[in-house]
Design a protein around this motif. Structure first.
Motif, PDB file in Angstrom:
ATOM      1  N   THR A  62      25.456  44.174  42.375  1.00 31.35           N
ATOM      2  CA  THR A  62      26.335  43.200  41.728  1.00 31.35           C
ATOM      3  C   THR A  62      26.711  43.676  40.330  1.00 31.35           C
ATOM      4  O   THR A  62      27.862  43.596  39.917  1.00 31.35           O
ATOM      5  N   ALA A  68      30.480  44.807  39.101  1.00 30.84           N
ATOM      6  CA  ALA A  68      31.134  44.039  38.046  1.00 30.84           C
ATOM      7  C   ALA A  68      31.829  44.968  37.050  1.00 30.84           C
ATOM      8  O   ALA A  68      32.774  44.576  36.383  1.00 30.84           O
ATOM      9  N   LEU A  94      38.066  33.889  39.100  1.00 31.02           N
ATOM     10  CA  LEU A  94      36.877  33.592  39.908  1.00 31.02           C
ATOM     11  C   LEU A  94      35.662  34.427  39.485  1.00 31.02           C
ATOM     12  O   LEU A  94      34.591  33.881  39.193  1.00 31.02           O
ATOM     13  N   ALA A  95      35.841  35.740  39.447  1.00 34.36           N
ATOM     14  CA  ALA A  95      34.700  36.604  39.124  1.00 34.36           C
ATOM     15  C   ALA A  95      34.246  36.460  37.665  1.00 34.36           C
ATOM     16  O   ALA A  95      33.050  36.363  37.416  1.00 34.36           O
ATOM     17  N   HIS A 101      32.072  33.284  37.597  1.00 38.37           N
ATOM     18  CA  HIS A 101      30.822  33.226  38.357  1.00 38.37           C
ATOM     19  C   HIS A 101      29.962  34.476  38.228  1.00 38.37           C
ATOM     20  O   HIS A 101      28.763  34.414  38.492  1.00 38.37           O
ATOM     21  N   VAL A 102      30.552  35.602  37.872  1.00 39.01           N
ATOM     22  CA  VAL A 102      29.736  36.805  37.705  1.00 39.01           C
ATOM     23  C   VAL A 102      29.413  37.033  36.238  1.00 39.01           C
ATOM     24  O   VAL A 102      28.273  37.217  35.850  1.00 39.01           O
ATOM     25  N   LYS A 104      29.801  34.734  33.994  1.00 39.31           N
ATOM     26  CA  LYS A 104      29.363  33.433  33.455  1.00 39.31           C
ATOM     27  C   LYS A 104      30.133  33.040  32.190  1.00 39.31           C
ATOM     28  O   LYS A 104      29.558  32.516  31.227  1.00 39.31           O
TER      29      LYS A 104
END
Lengths: 242, 222
Positions: A73, A77, A100-101, A104-105, A107
């Motif tokens: 992950t 990223a 989106l990323a 959620h990735v 934060k």
């Protein structure tokens, strides 16, 4: 930044990558070309581990990808990937696709992510399409949203897998323009493409592959005007006269 | 034609019919709710990376889908007590309906999930989203759209299948028809009423389907 050392990959008994040795430096733009089935897509899909390989070493941004226990992950990223078929999320607007990323990735707070997303959409020339759904956009616009989606994560590397092959001819230019702008900004890029004009104009190096092997690695002018191998010469003559 | 039709007897037995309607309704709602849970779990197992989970799920799904519901109901009704498990008929019935529908729902949900193109998953992976985030934000929202209509279809099948519970003397709608028939010998009136009440449940579910479709499906034009 990206360092392949003797990488080998098999699909069953098919040897799709044979002793790959490539070193991409930060800020470098590498174009990978070759006939279909030569392993060029597989090569760049290894860089963010969408594909595994069986043998050899690959370091990306200091992470050893041959070591299977790495944090995928975290790796992904840092790497943007643009697909031939765009693969935008059809149930989200352009802006939601882009944010989106980051939300959620990374934060990042929603409001902040939206600002970043808008900035990236403006950068690819689609500030007015933020609330459109993918099926309301043309192919070229969709691909530019996909590039903005990659950029929103502020990646260290951008990978392109035939970004213009699924587009109508009149839309290729708008996508290439965005990519050229990124080159000027110093982004590290690996691009699988048949757009030889693009390769000649902005690539620092061209890698020519055939049957899973790297046949030639040259500066673009050298590669196009004076190919060293017969296979490369044949390939160039085919795509230039098609 | 309706001259021979005895409406008075329907009226007289209305409290019984309403009790049957209530039972059928409650049994169905509870079974479909539990079947959804069972189905999603079985689907998760069916798509799992682990062979063991996958094996168990396949055995469950295939054995349920290859045997008649009536056999399953009898199996639980007569089989469980011999294993020392004694539960009332109504629970036995709910258990059978839950396991039966669960298997079909598992396959419906699986079809929905696998209908999402692989490129969507790869796009999610490339941006660093983990498995649960991809499920939550990318796969399930797209899968729900294609899953809701067949799920409602399965719910309607379950309501009608619950009539089989009359055979293990659960006091549901069909059973009420049988009672009226045996007490007064008026099968036409009895089953006309029963059919009419099933129709009412069907329309309730259909209304629910339309309502949920408006809210769950992400984009009507897509």
């Amino acid at each position: 930044m990206i360092k392949f050392k003797d990488v080998n990959k098999w699909f069953g008994s098919l040897h799709v990558l044979q002793n790959i040795n490539v070193h991409v430096k930060p800020g470098e733009v590498v174009v990978i070309c070759g006939p279909s089935g030569s392993g060029k897509s597989t090569l760049i899909r290894c860089i963010n581990r969408l594909e595994k390989f069986q043998d050899g070493e690959l370091h990306v941004d200091g992470m050893p990808l041959h070591n299977y226990s790495i944090n995928l992950t975290k790796l992904r990223a840092e790497i943007g990937f643009v697909f031939q078929q765009f693969h935008l999320y059809p149930h989200m607007t352009a802006l939601e696709n882009v944010t989106l990323a980051p939300i959620h990735v990374r934060k990042i707070k929603k409001k902040e992510a939206k600002e970043i997303g808008m900035e990236k959409l403006v950068r690819v020339g689609l500030g007015d399409k933020a609330s459109s759904y993918p099926d309301q956009l043309s192919g070229g616009q969709q691909q530019r949203v996909a590039i903005a989606r990659g950029l929103a994560m502020s990646p260290k590397i951008l990978l392109f897998d035939e970004p213009t092959s699924a587009l109508d001819p009149e839309m290729i230019g708008e996508v290439l323009d965005v990519m050229i702008k990124l080159v000027d900004e110093g982004m590290t890029m690996c691009v699988v493409t048949h757009e030889m004009g693009f390769a000649r104009q902005v690539a620092h190096r061209v890698i020519f592959m055939d049957e899973g092997e790297i046949i030639e690695t040259e500066k673009p002018d050298q590669f196009f005007d004076n190919p060293q191998t017969e296979r490369a010469a044949l390939f160039i003559s085919k795509i230039l006269t098609h | 034609m309706l001259e021979g039709f005895n409406f008075r007897i329907i009226w007289e037995y209305m409290p019984l019919f309403l009790e049957g309607l209530r039972n059928t309704f409650l049994i169905s709602i509870l079974s479909i709710f539990l079947a959804l849970i069972v189905g999603v779990i079985a689907c998760g197992g069916r798509l799992s990376r682990w062979k063991f989970l996958r094996g168990i799920s396949i055995i469950y799904i295939e054995s349920i889908r290859s045997t008649p519901l009536l056999v399953q109901i009898y199996f639980f009704y007569f089989g469980l007590p011999t294993l020392g498990i004694r539960i009332p008929e109504i629970q036995t019935g709910i258990l059978a309906l839950m396991l039966n529908s669960g298997a079909y729902i598992a396959e419906i949900v699986r079809a929905g999930i696998t209908s999402v193109p692989n490129g969507q998953i790869e796009a999610g992976m490339s941006s660093g989203l983990n498995y649960f985030q991809r499920m939550r934000f990318i796969i399930l929202p797209q899968a729900i759209g294609v899953t809701v209509p067949p799920l409602l279809g399965q719910a309607i099948v379950l309501v009608k299948d619950s009539a089989l519970l009359s055979l293990i003397s659960v006091m549901e709608l069909t059973r009420c028809g049988q009672v009226l028939t045996s007490e007064r010998f008026m099968p036409t009136e009895a089953f006309f009423t029963v059919a009419f009440l099933y129709l009412c449940i069907y329309f309730c579910l259909k209304y629910l389907a339309d309502w949920s479709q408006k809210r769950l499906i992400f984009k009507e034009t897509y």
